[in-house]
Write a protein that holds these residues in place. Structure first.
Motif, PDB file in Angstrom:
ATOM      1  N   THR A  49       0.669  -1.247  -0.392  1.00  0.00           N
ATOM      2  CA  THR A  49       0.453   0.522  -0.334  1.00  0.00           C
ATOM      3  C   THR A  49       0.915   1.151   0.261  1.00  0.00           C
ATOM      4  OG1 THR A  49      -1.584  -1.227   1.185  1.00  0.00           O
ATOM      5  CG2 THR A  49      -1.802   1.000   1.200  1.00  0.00           C
ATOM      6  N   ARG A 114      -9.194  -5.255   8.616  1.00  0.00           N
ATOM      7  CA  ARG A 114      -9.199  -4.562   7.187  1.00  0.00           C
ATOM      8  C   ARG A 114      -9.437  -3.640   7.240  1.00  0.00           C
ATOM      9  NH1 ARG A 114     -10.545  -8.299   2.862  1.00  0.00           N
ATOM     10  NH2 ARG A 114      -8.119  -8.667   2.310  1.00  0.00           N
ATOM     11  N   GLN A 116      -9.399  -0.272   3.916  1.00  0.00           N
ATOM     12  CA  GLN A 116      -8.710   0.303   2.220  1.00  0.00           C
ATOM     13  C   GLN A 116      -8.587   1.137   2.245  1.00  0.00           C
ATOM     14  OE1 GLN A 116     -12.305  -0.942  -0.574  1.00  0.00           O
ATOM     15  NE2 GLN A 116     -10.964  -1.231  -1.759  1.00  0.00           N
ATOM     16  N   LYS A 118      -8.666   4.088  -0.730  1.00  0.00           N
ATOM     17  CA  LYS A 118      -8.984   4.347  -1.936  1.00  0.00           C
ATOM     18  C   LYS A 118      -9.491   5.086  -2.036  1.00  0.00           C
ATOM     19  CE  LYS A 118     -12.035   2.398  -5.705  1.00  0.00           C
ATOM     20  NZ  LYS A 118     -12.895   1.581  -5.500  1.00  0.00           N
ATOM     21  N   ASP A 194      -7.562   2.867  -6.221  1.00  0.00           N
ATOM     22  CA  ASP A 194      -7.752   1.697  -5.272  1.00  0.00           C
ATOM     23  C   ASP A 194      -5.779   1.069  -4.610  1.00  0.00           C
ATOM     24  OD1 ASP A 194      -7.542  -0.268  -3.427  1.00  0.00           O
ATOM     25  OD2 ASP A 194      -8.746  -1.373  -4.347  1.00  0.00           O
ATOM     26  N   THR A 197      -5.630  -2.543   0.089  1.00  0.00           N
ATOM     27  CA  THR A 197      -6.346  -3.358   1.145  1.00  0.00           C
ATOM     28  C   THR A 197      -5.211  -4.322   1.928  1.00  0.00           C
ATOM     29  OG1 THR A 197      -8.433  -3.674   0.472  1.00  0.00           O
ATOM     30  CG2 THR A 197      -8.147  -4.300   2.543  1.00  0.00           C
ATOM     31  N   GLU A 199      -4.593  -5.596   6.721  1.00  0.00           N
ATOM     32  CA  GLU A 199      -4.512  -6.233   7.302  1.00  0.00           C
ATOM     33  C   GLU A 199      -4.094  -5.657   8.878  1.00  0.00           C
ATOM     34  OE1 GLU A 199      -6.710  -9.366   8.268  1.00  0.00           O
ATOM     35  OE2 GLU A 199      -6.827 -10.430   6.580  1.00  0.00           O
TER      36      GLU A 199
END
Length: 228
Positions: A49, A114, A116, A118, A194, A197, A199
């Motif tokens: 990410t 989790r 995300q 985005k 995006d 995502t 953990e």
């Protein structure tokens, strides 16, 4: 909270201000006498990410290299600001172990989750990655609120605002924007990108400056979260 709606409203209002030159610069980013410190629970994105975020930031730097860009080590989500940064705060003012013990009692009741990343949103002074969270994060935050507010520990939870999002600030305006149009075009390009995502397997308690710069951050404890 309707996160998408919240981010969209913030984006629409802030981009209009930036386009009109009605943005804000931060005079304290380069102030060597800035002595604002506090303690915070933070979440770090994973390497993949962060790599995607740096791809966007490298393009932004090419447009305007003079702004303040977050390096990977500084990118974070604020889970909870326990003691919001203020002038003169020192770890000598508190008993760190008491904070660790209380947070541990809260986190042991919750599992990993989790997030995300985005798209982008904005404020009049910075550009942010939009984070979308599960209900677990809000449950942890509410649990922390109850625990700290029923204790005698120094804290300033929700004093500035009640945190409900999972955004991450990645650009701060430190000087006049050289090319507002090109920067806004780039932000539009990444508006729904995006970034990844990840953990959330652990949470860090840190002593930090206002900008969470690695050279000032001191890790006080790492709490592991059970993913099962």
């Amino acid at each position: 909270m309707n996160l998408a709606g919240h981010y969209n409203k913030l984006y629409t209002e802030s981009i209009a201000k930036i386009a009109n030159g009605d943005y804000e610069t931060d005079p304290l980013i380069d102030d060597k006498t800035d002595n604002r410190f506090g303690i915070t629970l933070v979440i770090r994105p994973d390497a993949a990410t962060n790599h995607n975020i740096q791809q966007f930031l490298s393009e932004a730097k090419a447009i305007d290299p003079d702004q303040y860009y977050y390096q990977n080590a500084d990118i974070h989500i604020t889970l909870m600001s326990i003691i919001s940064c203020y002038n003169g705060f020192s770890l000598k003012d508190i008993e760190v172990q008491d904070y660790i013990d209380m947070i541990k009692k809260v986190l042991v009741r919750h599992k990993g989750f989790r997030i995300q990343f985005k798209g982008l949103t904005a404020s009049p002074s910075c550009i942010l990655i939009q984070g979308f969270l599960t209900d677990t994060l809000n449950k942890i935050r509410n649990d922390l609120r109850k625990s700290f507010k029923s204790s005698d520990l120094q804290q300033s939870i929700d004093k500035r605002y009640t945190i409900q999002t999972a955004h991450s600030t990645v650009i701060r305006f430190r000087s006049e924007l050289k090319n507002r149009t090109a920067l806004i075009d780039l932000i539009e390009k990444y508006r729904d990108f995006d970034f990844g995502t990840f953990e959330v397997k652990q949470v860090e308690l840190v002593y930090n400056d206002w900008y969470q710069r690695e050279k000032f951050v001191k890790k006080l404890h790492i709490f592991s979260l059970d993913l099962n």
